[in-house]
Motif scaffolding. Structure first.
Motif, mmCIF file in Angstrom:
data_model
loop_
_atom_site.group_PDB
_atom_site.id
_atom_site.type_symbol
_atom_site.label_atom_id
_atom_site.label_comp_id
_atom_site.label_asym_id
_atom_site.label_seq_id
_atom_site.Cartn_x
_atom_site.Cartn_y
_atom_site.Cartn_z
ATOM 1 N N THR A 127 -4.981 17.068 -4.933
ATOM 2 C CA THR A 127 -4.729 16.102 -5.748
ATOM 3 C C THR A 127 -4.269 14.861 -4.881
ATOM 4 O OG1 THR A 127 -4.274 17.675 -7.627
ATOM 5 C CG2 THR A 127 -3.424 15.719 -7.938
ATOM 6 N N ILE A 128 -3.550 15.098 -4.225
ATOM 7 C CA ILE A 128 -3.093 14.014 -3.349
ATOM 8 C C ILE A 128 -4.228 13.346 -2.431
ATOM 9 C CG2 ILE A 128 -1.555 13.283 -1.373
ATOM 10 C CD1 ILE A 128 0.266 15.672 -2.116
ATOM 11 N N ALA A 129 -5.017 14.063 -2.144
ATOM 12 C CA ALA A 129 -6.322 13.625 -1.373
ATOM 13 C C ALA A 129 -7.097 12.301 -1.812
ATOM 14 C CB ALA A 129 -7.088 14.598 -0.770
ATOM 15 N N TYR A 130 -7.095 12.345 -3.282
ATOM 16 C CA TYR A 130 -7.753 11.515 -4.107
ATOM 17 C C TYR A 130 -7.078 9.883 -3.757
ATOM 18 C CZ TYR A 130 -11.143 13.922 -6.946
ATOM 19 O OH TYR A 130 -12.060 14.765 -7.271
ATOM 20 N N PHE A 131 -5.908 9.899 -3.261
ATOM 21 C CA PHE A 131 -5.101 8.749 -3.053
ATOM 22 C C PHE A 131 -5.166 8.271 -1.917
ATOM 23 C CE2 PHE A 131 -3.530 10.653 -6.967
ATOM 24 C CZ PHE A 131 -3.481 9.314 -7.947
ATOM 25 N N GLY A 132 -5.982 8.773 -1.170
ATOM 26 C CA GLY A 132 -5.883 8.405 0.342
ATOM 27 C C GLY A 132 -4.443 8.527 1.116
ATOM 28 N N ALA A 133 -3.655 9.556 0.840
ATOM 29 C CA ALA A 133 -2.421 9.489 1.125
ATOM 30 C C ALA A 133 -2.349 10.515 2.294
ATOM 31 C CB ALA A 133 -1.517 9.799 0.409
ATOM 32 N N ARG A 135 0.892 -1.176 0.036
ATOM 33 C CA ARG A 135 -0.045 0.009 -0.114
ATOM 34 C C ARG A 135 0.916 1.314 0.071
ATOM 35 N NH1 ARG A 135 -4.727 -1.607 4.340
ATOM 36 N NH2 ARG A 135 -5.650 -2.932 2.821
ATOM 37 N N GLY A 136 2.066 1.270 0.649
ATOM 38 C CA GLY A 136 2.763 2.310 0.752
ATOM 39 C C GLY A 136 2.089 3.942 1.007
ATOM 40 N N LEU A 137 2.337 4.706 0.403
ATOM 41 C CA LEU A 137 1.550 6.025 0.852
ATOM 42 C C LEU A 137 0.065 6.024 0.364
ATOM 43 C CD1 LEU A 137 4.632 8.590 -0.187
ATOM 44 C CD2 LEU A 137 3.834 7.721 2.113
ATOM 45 N N VAL A 138 -0.093 5.169 -0.421
ATOM 46 C CA VAL A 138 -1.571 5.282 -1.207
ATOM 47 C C VAL A 138 -2.492 4.117 -0.416
ATOM 48 C CG1 VAL A 138 -2.735 5.126 -3.269
ATOM 49 C CG2 VAL A 138 -0.528 6.087 -3.480
ATOM 50 N N ASP A 139 -3.683 4.719 -0.125
ATOM 51 C CA ASP A 139 -4.636 3.792 0.232
ATOM 52 C C ASP A 139 -5.757 3.677 -0.915
ATOM 53 O OD1 ASP A 139 -6.878 2.556 1.380
ATOM 54 O OD2 ASP A 139 -6.714 3.308 3.126
ATOM 55 N N TRP A 140 -5.654 2.493 -1.591
ATOM 56 C CA TRP A 140 -6.414 2.218 -2.779
ATOM 57 C C TRP A 140 -7.795 2.200 -2.339
ATOM 58 C CZ3 TRP A 140 -4.037 3.900 -6.848
ATOM 59 C CH2 TRP A 140 -2.717 3.898 -7.204
ATOM 60 N N GLU A 141 -8.182 1.660 -1.387
ATOM 61 C CA GLU A 141 -9.684 1.520 -0.898
ATOM 62 C C GLU A 141 -10.192 2.850 -0.941
ATOM 63 O OE1 GLU A 141 -10.069 -0.859 2.454
ATOM 64 O OE2 GLU A 141 -8.942 -2.487 1.500
ATOM 65 N N VAL A 142 -9.485 3.770 -0.560
ATOM 66 C CA VAL A 142 -10.019 5.335 -0.287
ATOM 67 C C VAL A 142 -9.980 5.898 -1.725
ATOM 68 C CG1 VAL A 142 -9.402 7.626 0.428
ATOM 69 C CG2 VAL A 142 -9.032 5.641 2.267
ATOM 70 N N ALA A 143 -8.987 5.699 -2.558
ATOM 71 C CA ALA A 143 -8.885 6.137 -4.014
ATOM 72 C C ALA A 143 -10.093 5.662 -4.731
ATOM 73 C CB ALA A 143 -7.554 5.894 -4.546
ATOM 74 N N HIS A 150 -12.097 3.005 -14.212
ATOM 75 C CA HIS A 150 -11.432 3.554 -15.468
ATOM 76 C C HIS A 150 -11.373 4.910 -14.982
ATOM 77 C CE1 HIS A 150 -11.378 5.098 -19.524
ATOM 78 N NE2 HIS A 150 -12.095 6.190 -19.223
ATOM 79 N N LEU A 151 -12.133 5.870 -14.151
ATOM 80 C CA LEU A 151 -12.169 7.228 -13.577
ATOM 81 C C LEU A 151 -10.691 7.170 -12.660
ATOM 82 C CD1 LEU A 151 -12.683 9.919 -13.059
ATOM 83 C CD2 LEU A 151 -14.175 9.531 -11.451
ATOM 84 N N LEU A 152 -10.587 6.136 -11.812
ATOM 85 C CA LEU A 152 -9.434 6.247 -11.071
ATOM 86 C C LEU A 152 -7.887 5.943 -11.889
ATOM 87 C CD1 LEU A 152 -7.949 5.847 -8.056
ATOM 88 C CD2 LEU A 152 -8.394 3.364 -8.258
ATOM 89 N N GLY A 153 -8.252 5.028 -12.996
ATOM 90 C CA GLY A 153 -7.045 4.833 -13.889
ATOM 91 C C GLY A 153 -6.672 6.364 -14.434
ATOM 92 N N GLU A 154 -7.714 7.091 -14.872
ATOM 93 C CA GLU A 154 -7.382 8.445 -15.469
ATOM 94 C C GLU A 154 -6.931 9.377 -14.420
ATOM 95 O OE1 GLU A 154 -11.087 10.089 -17.079
ATOM 96 O OE2 GLU A 154 -11.167 8.337 -18.570
ATOM 97 N N VAL A 155 -7.136 9.401 -13.166
ATOM 98 C CA VAL A 155 -6.654 9.867 -12.125
ATOM 99 C C VAL A 155 -5.120 9.656 -12.070
ATOM 100 C CG1 VAL A 155 -6.569 10.512 -9.456
ATOM 101 C CG2 VAL A 155 -8.753 10.343 -11.005
ATOM 102 N N VAL A 156 -4.795 8.474 -11.935
ATOM 103 C CA VAL A 156 -3.621 7.818 -11.694
ATOM 104 C C VAL A 156 -2.511 8.419 -12.960
ATOM 105 C CG1 VAL A 156 -2.162 5.950 -11.648
ATOM 106 C CG2 VAL A 156 -4.243 6.058 -10.356
ATOM 107 N N GLU A 157 -3.170 8.316 -14.249
ATOM 108 C CA GLU A 157 -2.455 8.589 -15.403
ATOM 109 C C GLU A 157 -1.995 10.283 -15.280
ATOM 110 O OE1 GLU A 157 -3.894 7.484 -19.026
ATOM 111 O OE2 GLU A 157 -4.441 5.444 -18.383
ATOM 112 N N LEU A 158 -2.952 10.999 -14.582
ATOM 113 C CA LEU A 158 -2.961 12.660 -14.685
ATOM 114 C C LEU A 158 -2.032 12.849 -13.626
ATOM 115 C CD1 LEU A 158 -6.603 13.747 -15.606
ATOM 116 C CD2 LEU A 158 -4.645 13.741 -17.035
#
Length: 91
Positions: A71-77, A12-20, A29-37
């Protein structure tokens, strides 16, 4: 079995994928776009932060730090969000 759980926790590291996932409504798909951007957007905000620091412009620093934090908040970090919040508060 315990080793697998420990490995998953470490991944998980710094990212909480459940939160994201929750913040994007479970839309992979939207999460993938957020990750790409993220790299481009975060680089832009970091550049704005550096420019604001160099120019000693507190308001500009506040806006850039706030944008980065959002922007960072989207990753639950939470650790990174707290650091961006501290920078925003210091400005």
């Amino acid at each position: 079995m315990e080793d697998a759980a420990a490995d998953a926790s470490e991944d998980r590291g710094l990212v909480d994928w459940e939160v994201a996932s929750a913040l994007t409504g479970g839309d992979r798909h939207l999460l993938g776009e957020v990750v790409e951007l993220f790299p481009e957007e975060s680089d832009s905000y970091l550049a704005a932060i550096h420019a604001a620091l160099d120019a000693n412009e507190a308001e500009r620093l506040t806006r850039a730090a706030h944008s980065l934090k959002s922007t960072i908040a989207y990753f639950g970090a939470p650790t990174l969000v707290a650091a961006a919040q501290e920078l925003e508060d210091l400005a």
